[in-house]
Design a protein around this motif. Structure first.
Motif, PDB file in Angstrom:
ATOM      1  N   UNK A   9       0.836  -1.194   0.000  1.00 29.54           N
ATOM      2  CA  UNK A   9       0.000   0.000   0.000  1.00 29.54           C
ATOM      3  C   UNK A   9       0.875   1.248   0.000  1.00 29.54           C
ATOM      4  N   UNK A  10       0.385   2.295  -0.656  1.00 35.07           N
ATOM      5  CA  UNK A  10       1.114   3.552  -0.725  1.00 35.07           C
ATOM      6  C   UNK A  10       0.673   4.478   0.397  1.00 35.07           C
ATOM      7  N   UNK A  11       1.563   5.352   0.800  1.00 39.85           N
ATOM      8  CA  UNK A  11       1.195   6.386   1.763  1.00 39.85           C
ATOM      9  C   UNK A  11       0.188   7.320   1.111  1.00 39.85           C
ATOM     10  N   UNK A  12      -0.707   7.920   1.904  1.00 40.30           N
ATOM     11  CA  UNK A  12      -1.714   8.808   1.320  1.00 40.30           C
ATOM     12  C   UNK A  12      -1.132   9.885   0.416  1.00 40.30           C
ATOM     13  N   UNK A  13      -0.023  10.477   0.810  1.00 39.53           N
ATOM     14  CA  UNK A  13       0.571  11.528  -0.010  1.00 39.53           C
ATOM     15  C   UNK A  13       1.014  10.981  -1.363  1.00 39.53           C
ATOM     16  N   UNK A  14       1.502   9.740  -1.385  1.00 39.43           N
ATOM     17  CA  UNK A  14       1.932   9.124  -2.643  1.00 39.43           C
ATOM     18  C   UNK A  14       0.750   8.793  -3.543  1.00 39.43           C
ATOM     19  N   UNK A  15      -0.371   8.435  -2.951  1.00 40.57           N
ATOM     20  CA  UNK A  15      -1.565   8.119  -3.730  1.00 40.57           C
ATOM     21  C   UNK A  15      -2.009   9.312  -4.578  1.00 40.57           C
ATOM     22  N   UNK A  16      -1.857  10.513  -4.023  1.00 38.41           N
ATOM     23  CA  UNK A  16      -2.334  11.719  -4.692  1.00 38.41           C
ATOM     24  C   UNK A  16      -1.225  12.451  -5.456  1.00 38.41           C
ATOM     25  N   UNK A  17      -0.058  11.852  -5.537  1.00 38.19           N
ATOM     26  CA  UNK A  17       1.069  12.464  -6.224  1.00 38.19           C
ATOM     27  C   UNK A  17       0.859  12.428  -7.740  1.00 38.19           C
ATOM     28  N   UNK A  18       1.045  13.570  -8.401  1.00 35.41           N
ATOM     29  CA  UNK A  18       0.891  13.650  -9.853  1.00 35.41           C
ATOM     30  C   UNK A  18       2.222  13.956 -10.541  1.00 35.41           C
ATOM     31  N   UNK A  19       3.320  13.710  -9.863  1.00 34.34           N
ATOM     32  CA  UNK A  19       4.636  13.976 -10.450  1.00 34.34           C
ATOM     33  C   UNK A  19       4.810  13.201 -11.752  1.00 34.34           C
ATOM     34  N   UNK A  20       5.304  13.899 -12.784  1.00 34.42           N
ATOM     35  CA  UNK A  20       5.505  13.270 -14.076  1.00 34.42           C
ATOM     36  C   UNK A  20       4.267  13.203 -14.941  1.00 34.42           C
ATOM     37  N   UNK A  21       3.139  13.667 -14.431  1.00 32.20           N
ATOM     38  CA  UNK A  21       1.881  13.637 -15.180  1.00 32.20           C
ATOM     39  C   UNK A  21       1.662  14.960 -15.920  1.00 32.20           C
ATOM     40  N   UNK A  22       0.847  14.905 -16.958  1.00 31.06           N
ATOM     41  CA  UNK A  22       0.428  16.089 -17.697  1.00 31.06           C
ATOM     42  C   UNK A  22      -1.093  16.162 -17.647  1.00 31.06           C
ATOM     43  N   UNK A  23      -1.609  17.313 -17.218  1.00 27.26           N
ATOM     44  CA  UNK A  23      -3.054  17.498 -17.125  1.00 27.26           C
ATOM     45  C   UNK A  23      -3.498  18.622 -18.054  1.00 27.26           C
ATOM     46  N   UNK A  24      -4.587  18.383 -18.767  1.00 29.12           N
ATOM     47  CA  UNK A  24      -5.196  19.383 -19.646  1.00 29.12           C
ATOM     48  C   UNK A  24      -6.531  19.776 -19.034  1.00 29.12           C
TER      49      UNK A  24
END
Length: 258
Positions: A9-24
């Motif tokens: 399981x990931x830590x909550x902060x890691x679950x919501x991490x968007x590092x490396x992502x691109x959002x439009x």
């Protein structure tokens, strides 16, 4: 082979991490769109910011860069079919991918009556609230599926669930957008997740035209309109790995309207 159920399981902060992502984000220069842009950037994403006015997009892009992320401002009219092809191409040329698409741009003009709603107004409302999200999700969703995954968030309205007179085209368009969520979740699944945020009344720029009573109180469990930043938690959830098993869903963020 690793069993999905045995992954650490990931830590909550890691679950919501968007590092490396691109959002439009469409309608990303103000209101709920701007809040989502800033939240995604803070979570580590690079942004494509789209709205009709280039200057407004550039202003928000400057904020994103100030947060240490890359930003591409694109002037595009969501109701224009060809603009959306150009927007998609610009995003992929700049970043090579789109991981998160937020169909946020919308318009909700109040007509004098249904009988007095002009064809021009009807077409504009349907174009921005339904035709545009359909076209953009079609273009980006296909590429997401080919690349192995992504998240599409359709920002709808409580008006589709609790429609009122004089808002027929808007309520109908948003109800159709809710249906599109199911269509695209099935069409681009299992790797692309598609969900709806059904937004209630928020104190964005649009609310400045509301009567003061409507700005203070709502017929809801919470009893008041939302602040723009209160959209962020749900948007981050749907954009991130935190919602890996959520697709085809409609999440009401309306204070419990009834």
């Amino acid at each position: 082979m690793t069993d999905e159920r045995t992954k650490p399981s990931l830590a909550p902060a890691d679950l919501f991490d968007l590092s490396g992502k691109v959002a439009l984000v469409t309608g990303g220069s103000r209101g709920l769109g701007r809040e989502m842009v800033r939240a995604f950037a803070t979570a580590g994403a690079d942004l494509v910011i789209a709205s009709r006015k280039a200057e407004a997009c550039e202003s928000v892009a400057t904020e994103v860069r100030g947060l240490g992320r890359r930003a591409l401002p694109v002037a595009a009219h969501v109701g224009c079919w060809e603009d959306l092809a150009g927007l998609t191409d610009a995003a992929y040329e700049e970043f090579g991918k789109v991981d998160v698409l937020v169909n946020n741009a919308g318009m909700s003009p109040l007509a004098p009556s249904s009988a007095e709603t002009s064809e021009e107004l009807f077409d504009k409302v349907i174009g921005v609230n339904f035709k545009g999200p359909f076209r953009l999700a079609s273009l980006v969703g296909r590429r997401m599926a080919e690349a192995g995954g992504g998240s599409i968030i359709n920002v709808s309205s409580s008006g589709a669930l609790m429609p009122l007179p004089r808002f027929g085209p808007y309520a109908g368009a948003k109800a159709a957008l809710n249906t599109l969520t199911t269509v695209f979740a099935l069409e681009y699944g299992p790797t692309v997740r598609v969900n709806t945020i059904s937004a209630g009344p928020f104190l964005t720029d649009v609310s400045k035209a509301w009567p003061e009573e409507s700005r203070q109180r709502t017929r809801s469990a919470v009893g008041r309109p939302g602040q723009p930043e209160e959209i962020v938690g749900t948007a981050l959830y749907l954009a991130s790995d935190a919602s890996s098993y959520t697709t085809g869903a409609l999440i009401r963020v309306d204070g419990g309207l009834y």
